[in-house]
Write a protein that holds these residues in place. Structure first.
Motif, mmCIF file in Angstrom:
data_model
loop_
_atom_site.group_PDB
_atom_site.id
_atom_site.type_symbol
_atom_site.label_atom_id
_atom_site.label_comp_id
_atom_site.label_asym_id
_atom_site.label_seq_id
_atom_site.Cartn_x
_atom_site.Cartn_y
_atom_site.Cartn_z
ATOM 1 N N GLN A 270 0.861 -1.176 0.000
ATOM 2 C CA GLN A 270 0.000 0.000 0.000
ATOM 3 C C GLN A 270 0.903 1.233 0.000
ATOM 4 N N GLU B 166 -5.447 13.471 4.169
ATOM 5 C CA GLU B 166 -5.489 12.180 3.466
ATOM 6 C C GLU B 166 -4.143 11.472 3.604
ATOM 7 N N GLU C 14 -3.649 10.227 7.281
ATOM 8 C CA GLU C 14 -4.483 9.063 7.617
ATOM 9 C C GLU C 14 -4.013 7.793 6.910
ATOM 10 N N ARG C 15 -3.538 7.909 5.681
ATOM 11 C CA ARG C 15 -3.015 6.724 4.980
ATOM 12 C C ARG C 15 -1.770 6.206 5.697
ATOM 13 N N LYS D 210 -0.881 6.719 8.812
ATOM 14 C CA LYS D 210 -1.296 6.226 10.127
ATOM 15 C C LYS D 210 -1.897 4.830 10.029
ATOM 16 N N SER D 211 -2.570 4.526 8.918
ATOM 17 C CA SER D 211 -3.185 3.200 8.767
ATOM 18 C C SER D 211 -2.233 2.175 8.134
ATOM 19 N N GLY D 212 -0.956 2.545 8.000
ATOM 20 C CA GLY D 212 0.036 1.559 7.572
ATOM 21 C C GLY D 212 0.543 1.687 6.150
ATOM 22 N N TRP D 213 0.051 2.643 5.396
ATOM 23 C CA TRP D 213 0.520 2.817 4.022
ATOM 24 C C TRP D 213 1.933 3.374 4.037
#
Length: 144
Positions: free
Chosen positions: A33, A130, A133-134, A136-139
């Motif tokens: 990702q 954006e 948040e990406r 932070k969610s592991g991207w």
């Protein structure tokens, strides 16, 4: 002579070394990702991001990658239909399911209407959020 030949063989091996995948290896079920951002509006900066994205797709295979390219500030230019040469490249990447995201704040500031964007572009409230948040969610964030 043997020593020279051995050195050449070793050097050739080093030059031909391939990147080793980290575990878990990329796959359809576990894609890499990756998120890029475009913040600069000059041709060189925009094409650099698009080329980098293309290189990542070629290496992993598009089926093993989820990719988003977020454009804000001057980089919003990359998502305008009127930028024909850039739009062709963006459309080609969209064919491989690369998602392009425009910053709504930038659009308001620069008075850009949604109709001016390349078809298929997603609009979010804030491009920088954006990105946050990406990540932070592991991207993985790639700064070209």
């Amino acid at each position: 002579m043997k020593r020279i030949l051995m050195t050449i063989v070793m050097m050739a091996g080093l030059l031909g070394a391939d990147t080793e995948f980290a575990e878990p290896k990329p796959s359809i079920d576990n894609p890499r990702q990756i998120v890029f951002c475009i913040t600069e509006g000059d041709d060189e900066a925009i094409h650099h991001v698009l080329s980098s994205a293309n290189n990542v797709l070629k290496f992993y295979g598009p089926e093993n990658v989820e990719m988003r390219i977020v454009a804000y500030y001057h980089g919003i230019r990359a998502l305008l239909k009127k930028e024909k040469e850039i739009a062709v490249r963006v459309d080609a990447l969209m064919q491989y399911d690369v998602e392009f995201v425009a910053c709504g704040n930038t659009m308001r500031t620069k008075k850009i209407d949604e109709k001016e964007l390349i078809d298929g572009t997603e609009i979010v409230t804030a491009g920088i959020v954006e990105m946050i948040e990406r990540v932070k969610s592991g991207w993985t964030y790639i700064k070209p």
